[in-house]
Design an enzyme around this catalytic site. Structure first.
Site, PDB file in Angstrom:
ATOM      1  N   ILE A 195       0.617  -1.261   0.013  1.00 34.51           N
ATOM      2  CA  ILE A 195      -0.032   0.052  -0.002  1.00 34.51           C
ATOM      3  C   ILE A 195       1.090   1.117   0.031  1.00 34.51           C
ATOM      4  O   ILE A 195       0.621   2.123  -0.810  1.00 34.51           O
ATOM      5  CB  ILE A 195      -1.114   0.016   1.333  1.00 34.51           C
ATOM      6  CG1 ILE A 195      -2.000  -1.249   1.073  1.00 34.51           C
ATOM      7  CG2 ILE A 195      -1.513   1.270   1.364  1.00 34.51           C
ATOM      8  CD1 ILE A 195      -2.731  -1.496   2.199  1.00 34.51           C
ATOM      9  N   GLY A 196       1.919   1.153   0.846  1.00 38.30           N
ATOM     10  CA  GLY A 196       2.725   2.511   0.783  1.00 38.30           C
ATOM     11  C   GLY A 196       3.473   2.804  -0.677  1.00 38.30           C
ATOM     12  O   GLY A 196       3.467   3.737  -0.902  1.00 38.30           O
ATOM     13  N   TYR A 203      -1.766  -6.380  18.032  1.00 44.77           N
ATOM     14  CA  TYR A 203      -2.185  -5.801  16.747  1.00 44.77           C
ATOM     15  C   TYR A 203      -3.262  -4.828  16.710  1.00 44.77           C
ATOM     16  O   TYR A 203      -3.158  -3.660  16.409  1.00 44.77           O
ATOM     17  CB  TYR A 203      -2.277  -6.740  15.697  1.00 44.77           C
ATOM     18  CG  TYR A 203      -2.377  -5.971  14.381  1.00 44.77           C
ATOM     19  CD1 TYR A 203      -1.385  -5.438  13.610  1.00 44.77           C
ATOM     20  CD2 TYR A 203      -3.661  -6.263  13.506  1.00 44.77           C
ATOM     21  CE1 TYR A 203      -1.752  -4.700  12.475  1.00 44.77           C
ATOM     22  CE2 TYR A 203      -3.897  -5.722  12.396  1.00 44.77           C
ATOM     23  CZ  TYR A 203      -2.555  -4.890  11.722  1.00 44.77           C
ATOM     24  OH  TYR A 203      -3.146  -4.340  10.532  1.00 44.77           O
TER      25      TYR A 203
END
Length: 305
Positions: free
Chosen positions: A26-27, A173
């Site tokens: 995604i980055g 998380y």
């Protein structure tokens, strides 16, 4: 299917952006699309080798782009401070707090924090605070913090934030991703001079899901993740759209979260509902105070000239 796409990103010439974890997934696609629309983009990457590979791919795709590779390890506050010192000299229009780790066996950062809380929240908290003067020097700055739908399972365990007494990787998380949302809301309250928004990608096929099983040597789970990424997940290009929408679209609301519309697993970006805990001011104040204490970073805005 319709809806907002990368083609709707406005012209970004004259604007500067930093994307953490821009070496893959995604980055990477967030950074690539920002560069395609004319932004000067810093790829903030932990691995020099993977960062260089991403830089080569972006510059090949956007040969006339303004792209810089920066070294940043969010699991090391010394690295965060060094990166901020190198990249805070000019106004910063867009900061995308994207990098993260997911469901790892318990590990600690260079500063002794539990890895998921330390990387996903504390590293980005420190980075944003250190870059705040550069952000406030821009005309319309935005901070986009990438969370997850699994924030809904999160709970802030202030009596055991680092999982020293009891640790379950998925609970850790969820806590870190909930912290991302609480941070987004509290930053919006404290800094009216910028837009602080969250984004989550839905279920997107990236390398993130493989890290935990591979660290544990769990080949069966690793294969199950690969199977899910192929048959169920949307591609990382689609997973990047909520981040890109939050970073660039007109009408984005301060303190809101954007993700895939509908069931929030895949699809075009839209404003989505957050867990109720994320909006509680008392949680925001408490997390902020703890984060400042742990990182040593305080959010001091520059004095008015």
């Amino acid at each position: 299917m319709g809806g907002w796409t990368a083609a709707d990103i406005p012209d970004l010439h004259g604007r500067r952006a930093i994307v953490t974890g821009a070496n893959s997934g995604i980055g990477y696609h967030t950074a690539l699309q920002l560069a395609r629309r004319g932004a000067a983009v810093v790829l903030a990457c932990r691995s020099a080798e993977r960062g260089q590979a991403a830089y080569d791919r972006v510059t090949a795709a956007v040969p006339d782009g303004d792209v810089t590779l920066g070294s940043l390890d969010l699991a090391d506050l010394g690295s965060v401070r060094a990166f901020a010192a190198r990249h805070s000299g000019a106004p910063l229009d867009i900061l995308v707090n994207n990098a993260g780790v997911m469901a790892l066996p318990r590990r600690t950062t260079a500063d002794g924090f539990e890895m998921q809380f330390g990387t996903n929240h504390l590293g980005h908290f420190a980075l944003t605070g250190l870059l705040l003067p550069a952000l406030l020097a821009a005309s319309a700055p935005r901070v986009v913090t990438v969370t997850s739908g699994l924030a809904w399972m999160g709970r802030m365990r202030f009596d055991d934030l680092q999982g020293e007494r009891r640790y379950w990787k998925w609970a850790a998380y969820g806590q870190a991703k909930l912290a991302n949302l609480i941070f987004t809301k509290e930053l919006a309250r404290r800094e009216p001079g910028l837009l602080s928004v969250a984004a989550h990608p839905g279920y997107a096929a990236t390398n993130l899901q493989h890290a935990g099983p591979r660290m544990e040597g769990n080949k069966l789970m690793d294969r199950a993740v690969a199977f899910g990424n192929v048959l169920i997940a949307q591609p990382a290009t689609a997973g990047a759209l909520p981040s890109l929408y939050a970073a660039t679209a007109p009408g984005v609301q301060n303190g809101a979260c954007y993700g895939p519309r509908g069931l929030q697993t895949r699809g075009a970006p839209a404003k989505v509902v957050m867990p109720p805990q994320a909006a509680k001011p008392e949680l925001g104040r408490r997390l902020w105070e703890v984060s400042e204490s742990l990182t040593g970073v305080t959010y001091a805005a520059p004095a008015n000239p």
